[in-house]
Design a protein around this motif. Structure first.
Motif, PDB file in Angstrom:
ATOM      1  N   PRO A 130       0.999  -1.237  -0.018  1.00 46.46           N
ATOM      2  CA  PRO A 130       0.041  -0.077   0.113  1.00 46.46           C
ATOM      3  C   PRO A 130       0.984   1.302  -0.009  1.00 46.46           C
ATOM      4  O   PRO A 130       2.132   1.189   0.412  1.00 46.46           O
ATOM      5  N   SER A 131       0.137   2.391  -0.509  1.00 44.23           N
ATOM      6  CA  SER A 131       1.025   3.634  -0.371  1.00 44.23           C
ATOM      7  C   SER A 131       0.423   4.349   1.069  1.00 44.23           C
ATOM      8  O   SER A 131      -0.127   3.802   1.595  1.00 44.23           O
ATOM      9  N   ASN A 132       1.236   5.132   1.501  1.00 43.41           N
ATOM     10  CA  ASN A 132       1.098   5.903   2.497  1.00 43.41           C
ATOM     11  C   ASN A 132      -0.247   6.629   2.406  1.00 43.41           C
ATOM     12  O   ASN A 132      -0.473   7.376   1.649  1.00 43.41           O
ATOM     13  N   PRO A 133      -1.253   6.405   3.277  1.00 42.83           N
ATOM     14  CA  PRO A 133      -2.319   7.108   3.175  1.00 42.83           C
ATOM     15  C   PRO A 133      -2.490   8.449   3.777  1.00 42.83           C
ATOM     16  O   PRO A 133      -3.621   8.989   3.837  1.00 42.83           O
ATOM     17  N   ILE A 136       0.513   8.595   8.206  1.00 43.84           N
ATOM     18  CA  ILE A 136       1.719   8.041   8.678  1.00 43.84           C
ATOM     19  C   ILE A 136       2.877   9.142   8.582  1.00 43.84           C
ATOM     20  O   ILE A 136       2.992   9.500   7.482  1.00 43.84           O
ATOM     21  N   ASP A 137       3.133   9.815   9.622  1.00 40.37           N
ATOM     22  CA  ASP A 137       4.586  10.467   9.423  1.00 40.37           C
ATOM     23  C   ASP A 137       5.504   9.930   8.564  1.00 40.37           C
ATOM     24  O   ASP A 137       5.726   8.626   8.650  1.00 40.37           O
ATOM     25  N   THR A 138       6.323  10.738   7.833  1.00 41.14           N
ATOM     26  CA  THR A 138       7.188  10.403   6.808  1.00 41.14           C
ATOM     27  C   THR A 138       8.467   9.379   7.421  1.00 41.14           C
ATOM     28  O   THR A 138       8.962   8.730   6.718  1.00 41.14           O
ATOM     29  N   TYR A 140       8.309   7.194  10.013  1.00 42.62           N
ATOM     30  CA  TYR A 140       7.794   6.078  10.111  1.00 42.62           C
ATOM     31  C   TYR A 140       7.476   5.476   8.875  1.00 42.62           C
ATOM     32  O   TYR A 140       7.599   4.249   8.678  1.00 42.62           O
ATOM     33  N   TRP A 141       7.062   6.296   7.901  1.00 43.63           N
ATOM     34  CA  TRP A 141       6.629   5.624   6.603  1.00 43.63           C
ATOM     35  C   TRP A 141       8.168   5.138   5.882  1.00 43.63           C
ATOM     36  O   TRP A 141       7.821   3.989   5.346  1.00 43.63           O
ATOM     37  N   SER A 142       8.847   5.815   5.872  1.00 46.91           N
ATOM     38  CA  SER A 142      10.068   5.398   5.427  1.00 46.91           C
ATOM     39  C   SER A 142      10.772   4.142   6.054  1.00 46.91           C
ATOM     40  O   SER A 142      11.205   3.274   5.510  1.00 46.91           O
ATOM     41  N   LEU A 143      10.528   3.977   7.348  1.00 48.84           N
ATOM     42  CA  LEU A 143      10.973   2.804   8.111  1.00 48.84           C
ATOM     43  C   LEU A 143      10.326   1.858   7.667  1.00 48.84           C
ATOM     44  O   LEU A 143      10.662   0.636   7.349  1.00 48.84           O
ATOM     45  N   ILE A 144       8.800   1.830   7.599  1.00 45.67           N
ATOM     46  CA  ILE A 144       7.878   0.621   6.938  1.00 45.67           C
ATOM     47  C   ILE A 144       8.584   0.346   5.544  1.00 45.67           C
ATOM     48  O   ILE A 144       8.622  -0.832   5.448  1.00 45.67           O
ATOM     49  N   GLU A 145       8.457   1.180   4.830  1.00 45.82           N
ATOM     50  CA  GLU A 145       9.049   0.836   3.407  1.00 45.82           C
ATOM     51  C   GLU A 145      10.365   0.236   3.603  1.00 45.82           C
ATOM     52  O   GLU A 145      10.680  -0.859   2.698  1.00 45.82           O
ATOM     53  N   GLN A 146      11.274   0.447   4.463  1.00 41.10           N
ATOM     54  CA  GLN A 146      12.774  -0.156   4.540  1.00 41.10           C
ATOM     55  C   GLN A 146      12.517  -1.523   4.902  1.00 41.10           C
ATOM     56  O   GLN A 146      13.058  -2.673   4.427  1.00 41.10           O
ATOM     57  N   CYS A 147      11.489  -1.816   5.838  1.00 39.02           N
ATOM     58  CA  CYS A 147      11.024  -3.274   6.258  1.00 39.02           C
ATOM     59  C   CYS A 147      10.568  -4.006   5.475  1.00 39.02           C
ATOM     60  O   CYS A 147      10.470  -5.182   5.457  1.00 39.02           O
ATOM     61  N   TRP A 148       9.586  -3.608   4.191  1.00 42.75           N
ATOM     62  CA  TRP A 148       9.149  -4.140   3.187  1.00 42.75           C
ATOM     63  C   TRP A 148       9.871  -4.570   1.895  1.00 42.75           C
ATOM     64  O   TRP A 148       9.515  -4.745   1.067  1.00 42.75           O
ATOM     65  N   ALA A 149      11.147  -4.108   2.196  1.00 42.84           N
ATOM     66  CA  ALA A 149      12.120  -4.332   1.198  1.00 42.84           C
ATOM     67  C   ALA A 149      11.937  -5.659   0.218  1.00 42.84           C
ATOM     68  O   ALA A 149      11.604  -6.508   0.959  1.00 42.84           O
ATOM     69  N   GLU A 150      11.824  -5.887  -0.748  1.00 45.30           N
ATOM     70  CA  GLU A 150      11.671  -6.978  -1.553  1.00 45.30           C
ATOM     71  C   GLU A 150      12.796  -8.104  -1.251  1.00 45.30           C
ATOM     72  O   GLU A 150      12.279  -9.145  -1.051  1.00 45.30           O
ATOM     73  N   LEU A 151      13.875  -7.636  -1.357  1.00 46.09           N
ATOM     74  CA  LEU A 151      15.147  -8.893  -0.856  1.00 46.09           C
ATOM     75  C   LEU A 151      15.164  -8.761   0.731  1.00 46.09           C
ATOM     76  O   LEU A 151      15.388  -7.468   1.216  1.00 46.09           O
ATOM     77  N   PRO A 152      15.086  -9.797   1.282  1.00 47.95           N
ATOM     78  CA  PRO A 152      15.297 -10.151   2.616  1.00 47.95           C
ATOM     79  C   PRO A 152      16.402  -9.413   3.126  1.00 47.95           C
ATOM     80  O   PRO A 152      16.534  -8.765   4.312  1.00 47.95           O
TER      81      PRO A 152
END
Length: 176
Positions: A130-133, A136-138, A140-152
């Protein structure tokens, strides 16, 4: 943001990863809040002990068809071949699931509330997030996206994620 502090007392995840253990099923149902408002992990049924136990295996979709798919890292799902199994849960897959929990905390919704089962799995495997609705503070959103990286291997360690969250909370005047 009032919900944020209690869940980020989830330092138990970091403690688990200091030992050769991976939770493997980090979902809202497996995070309980104790009387001190600290998160406590439960249900280690899919946990993996790392190192020295090469015969341990998990078929994620066999064990967890249903709601838990929404919280699972894409690499945990088997390929299309009938006899293919996804890899065992790893610290990186727990980090991915933690990001899904962060998303839930900030939005009150799981990633794909209108989609279940195998459709959820296909979205994760094809890299859809999902995109940031906008709520979410930028940071935290950046952190979420890092944790969702395609490559483990591209995902941060849980200790780094938790350190960033504590830093953001402290920057906001909340002492943790």
């Amino acid at each position: 943001m009032s919900e944020l502090p209690f869940i980020f007392k989830i330092s138990k995840i970091s403690i688990v990863h200091k030992h050769p253990i991976v939770h493997g099923d980090l979902t809202p149902l497996n995070v309980l809040i104790d009387d001190d408002e600290r998160a406590v992990l439960t249900d280690f049924g899919l946990s993996v002990i790392l190192g020295g136990f090469t015969n341990l295996s998990v078929t994620y979709t066999d064990a967890k068809i249903g709601g838990a798919l929404a919280w699972a890292a894409p690499e945990l799902f088997p390929d299309h071949q009938a006899d293919s199994k996804g890899p065992n849960p790893s610290p990186s897959s727990d980090v991915y699931s933690f990001a899904c929990l962060m998303y839930l905390i900030f939005t009150g919704s799981r990633l794909w509330p209108d989609i279940t089962g195998l459709n959820t799995m296909m979205r994760a495997k094809t890299g859809r997030r999902p995109s940031n609705p906008g709520t979410i503070d930028t940071r935290y959103w950046s952190l979420i996206e890092q944790c969702w990286a395609e490559l483990p291997s591209s995902r941060p360690k849980i200790s780094d994620v938790l350190a960033a969250v504590v830093r953001y909370l402290n920057d906001d005047g909340q002492k943790y």
